[in-house]
Design an enzyme around this catalytic site. Structure first.
Site, short mmCIF file in Angstrom:
data_model
loop_
_atom_site.label_atom_id
_atom_site.label_comp_id
_atom_site.label_asym_id
_atom_site.label_seq_id
_atom_site.Cartn_x
_atom_site.Cartn_y
_atom_site.Cartn_z
N LYS A 1 -5.84 -5.74 2.55
CA LYS A 1 -6.71 -6.88 2.23
C LYS A 1 -6.05 -8.24 2.53
O LYS A 1 -6.72 -9.15 3.01
CB LYS A 1 -7.15 -6.83 0.76
N ASP B 1 -15.37 -8.63 -3.98
CA ASP B 1 -15.06 -7.98 -5.27
C ASP B 1 -15.46 -8.85 -6.46
O ASP B 1 -16.12 -8.39 -7.38
CB ASP B 1 -13.56 -7.65 -5.35
P1 NAP Z 1 -2.79 -3.18 -8.19
O1 NAP Z 1 -2.84 -4.40 -7.35
O2 NAP Z 1 -1.75 -2.15 -7.92
O3 NAP Z 1 -2.62 -3.68 -9.73
C1 NAP Z 1 -2.36 -2.76 -10.76
C2 NAP Z 1 -2.45 -3.46 -12.11
O4 NAP Z 1 -2.32 -2.48 -13.14
C3 NAP Z 1 -1.34 -4.49 -12.34
O5 NAP Z 1 -1.84 -5.52 -13.14
C4 NAP Z 1 -0.31 -3.65 -13.12
O6 NAP Z 1 0.55 -4.43 -13.93
C5 NAP Z 1 -1.23 -2.83 -13.99
N1 NAP Z 1 -0.60 -1.63 -14.49
C6 NAP Z 1 -0.26 -0.53 -13.76
N2 NAP Z 1 0.29 0.40 -14.59
C7 NAP Z 1 0.29 -0.13 -15.85
C8 NAP Z 1 0.72 0.34 -17.12
N3 NAP Z 1 1.24 1.55 -17.27
N4 NAP Z 1 0.55 -0.46 -18.20
C9 NAP Z 1 -0.01 -1.70 -18.05
N5 NAP Z 1 -0.43 -2.20 -16.86
C10 NAP Z 1 -0.28 -1.42 -15.77
O7 NAP Z 1 -4.17 -2.38 -8.16
P2 NAP Z 1 -5.66 -2.97 -7.94
O8 NAP Z 1 -6.06 -2.76 -6.54
O9 NAP Z 1 -5.73 -4.33 -8.53
O10 NAP Z 1 -6.50 -1.92 -8.82
C11 NAP Z 1 -6.44 -1.99 -10.23
C12 NAP Z 1 -7.65 -1.29 -10.83
O11 NAP Z 1 -8.85 -1.93 -10.42
C13 NAP Z 1 -7.79 0.17 -10.42
O12 NAP Z 1 -8.06 0.91 -11.58
C14 NAP Z 1 -9.01 0.21 -9.51
O13 NAP Z 1 -9.76 1.39 -9.70
C15 NAP Z 1 -9.81 -0.97 -10.01
N6 NAP Z 1 -10.69 -1.54 -8.96
C16 NAP Z 1 -12.02 -1.34 -9.08
C17 NAP Z 1 -12.88 -1.87 -8.13
C18 NAP Z 1 -14.37 -1.64 -8.26
O14 NAP Z 1 -15.11 -1.96 -7.33
N7 NAP Z 1 -14.84 -1.15 -9.38
C19 NAP Z 1 -12.38 -2.59 -7.04
C20 NAP Z 1 -10.99 -2.79 -6.95
C21 NAP Z 1 -10.15 -2.24 -7.92
P3 NAP Z 1 1.97 -4.98 -13.35
O15 NAP Z 1 1.64 -6.24 -12.61
O16 NAP Z 1 2.80 -5.21 -14.56
O17 NAP Z 1 2.51 -3.90 -12.44
#
Ligand code: NAP
Length: 313
Positions: free
Chosen positions: A87, A123
């Site tokens: 992205k 998004d």
């Molecule tokens: P990402 O950039 O890897 O971010 C992951 C996030 O989760 C970070 O804030 C991370 O915190 C946190 N995290 C991971 N493990 C954790 C733990 N054990 N305890 C507390 N916080 C934790 O991933 P992303 O692309 O943003 O995706 C994140 C979520 O959004 C996913 O569940 C995905 O399914 C969802 N999503 C949904 C849509 C939709 O259309 N519905 C679209 C995009 C994403 P740190 O910064 O501390 O590592």
């Protein structure tokens, strides 16, 4: 049509698509990409509207993205979606981008315009429509707490909340420095006077029970943007004991129809929804960008639900 194509096949696209009627002229680009729910959703939309195009998956590695983008206009693509890890790189490769994409530094939707590419981020705008559809409320009227405000989805959503002019925004992230950095970026957008109740309109809170309990008492909508809850063994990112009946809880996770956070919301007597609606509306917005017409929402929703059902079996 195959489920996934590679750059090597994209280079020979007219030959690869020779027996496909209609040919793929849209795709999601990712690494990995085989799990993406976008093809069933968009193919249902293309079919419902009688479009002469199909939507497929392209498995493209980071070092292949520039060549891939250069090939899209040459092979008659209408556009593409970009997912992890492309992205941010996608935004750097387009000729122009919308305000939201520029603010958060990523593009998830690309439109081919002649020889050039335009980048968009759908998004955040998708979440606006999802929250309206699920709860009948607008982000701009709400006090919002974003859990996971340091990740990609969290940044996009928190930025959208700020752009909508929400009443109050609380950023929470396991790695607190990332939430603080985002707050510094968003601060200029919170200078206008609005009624907000106790506390500053933009805050960073610690991921600790006492701090969360205090913040949630002055919150209308909690949005989970962490990855916690995606795996079967995961627990809820915050416990039912912290949630309160007045809260609306939106979990961006869509791999389960009732996520652990939603079950915790049930226990607390709060309303909740999962991320399928955000996925649906970000897709609908992409369709509108590509075709300049309303998306067939119900056909797309039915395809997503059917895909989610078969993926969980
Ligand atoms: P990402 O950039 O890897 O971010 C992951 C996030 O989760 C970070 O804030 C991370 O915190 C946190 N995290 C991971 N493990 C954790 C733990 N054990 N305890 C507390 N916080 C934790 O991933 P992303 O692309 O943003 O995706 C994140 C979520 O959004 C996913 O569940 C995905 O399914 C969802 N999503 C949904 C849509 C939709 O259309 N519905 C679209 C995009 C994403 P740190 O910064 O501390 O590592």
């Amino acid at each position: 049509m195959k489920d996934v194509y590679t750059l090597e096949e994209l280079r020979r696209w007219p030959e690869v698509m020779a027996d496909e009627h209609p040919p793929a002229r849209l795709a999601v680009i990712g690494d990995p990409v085989a799990h993406s729910a976008s093809p069933p959703m968009h193919n249902a939309a293309l079919e419902a509207c009688g479009m002469e195009a199909r939507y497929t998956r392209l498995h493209i590695r980071p070092e292949e993205l520039a060549e891939t983008f250069a090939l899209l206009p040459r092979h008659g693509f209408i556009g593409v979606n970009c997912t992890i890890p492309h992205k941010a790189a996608a935004l750097a490769l387009v000729h122009r981008a919308d305000e939201h994409a520029r603010r958060i530094g990523v593009a998830n939707t690309i439109l081919v315009e002649g020889e050039e590419l335009a980048g968009f981020s759908t998004d955040g705008p998708g979440l606006v429509r999802a929250v309206r559809a699920e709860f009948g409320v607008d982000l701009r009227d709400l006090r919002i707490l974003v859990l996971g405000a340091g990740g990609g989805a969290g940044r996009a959503i928190a930025t959208q909340c700020a752009m909508e002019g929400c009443e109050r925004l609380v950023l929470v992230n396991r790695t607190r420095e990332k939430a603080q950095a985002l707050a510094a970026e968003l601060a200029p957008m919170f200078r206008a006077a609005r009624v907000s109740g106790p506390g500053e309109r933009l805050q960073v809170a610690a991921w600790e029970d006492a701090a969360l309990r205090e913040q949630l008492a002055h919150t209308d909508l909690v949005i989970n943007c962490t990855a916690v809850g995606m795996q079967r063994g995961d627990s809820s990112p915050i416990s039912a004991a912290l949630l309160q009946p007045h809260l609306l809880v939106y979990d961006t996770i869509y791999t389960s129809s009732r996520t652990k956070l939603m079950l915790a919301a049930d226990d607390a007597g709060a309303r909740s929804a999962n991320g399928l609606s955000m996925l649906l509306y970000q897709g609908a917005l992409a369709f509108e960008i590509w075709f300049d017409r309303a998306a067939p929402i119900e056909a797309m929703r039915a395809a997503l639900l059917s895909h989610a059902g078969s993926a969980s079996r």
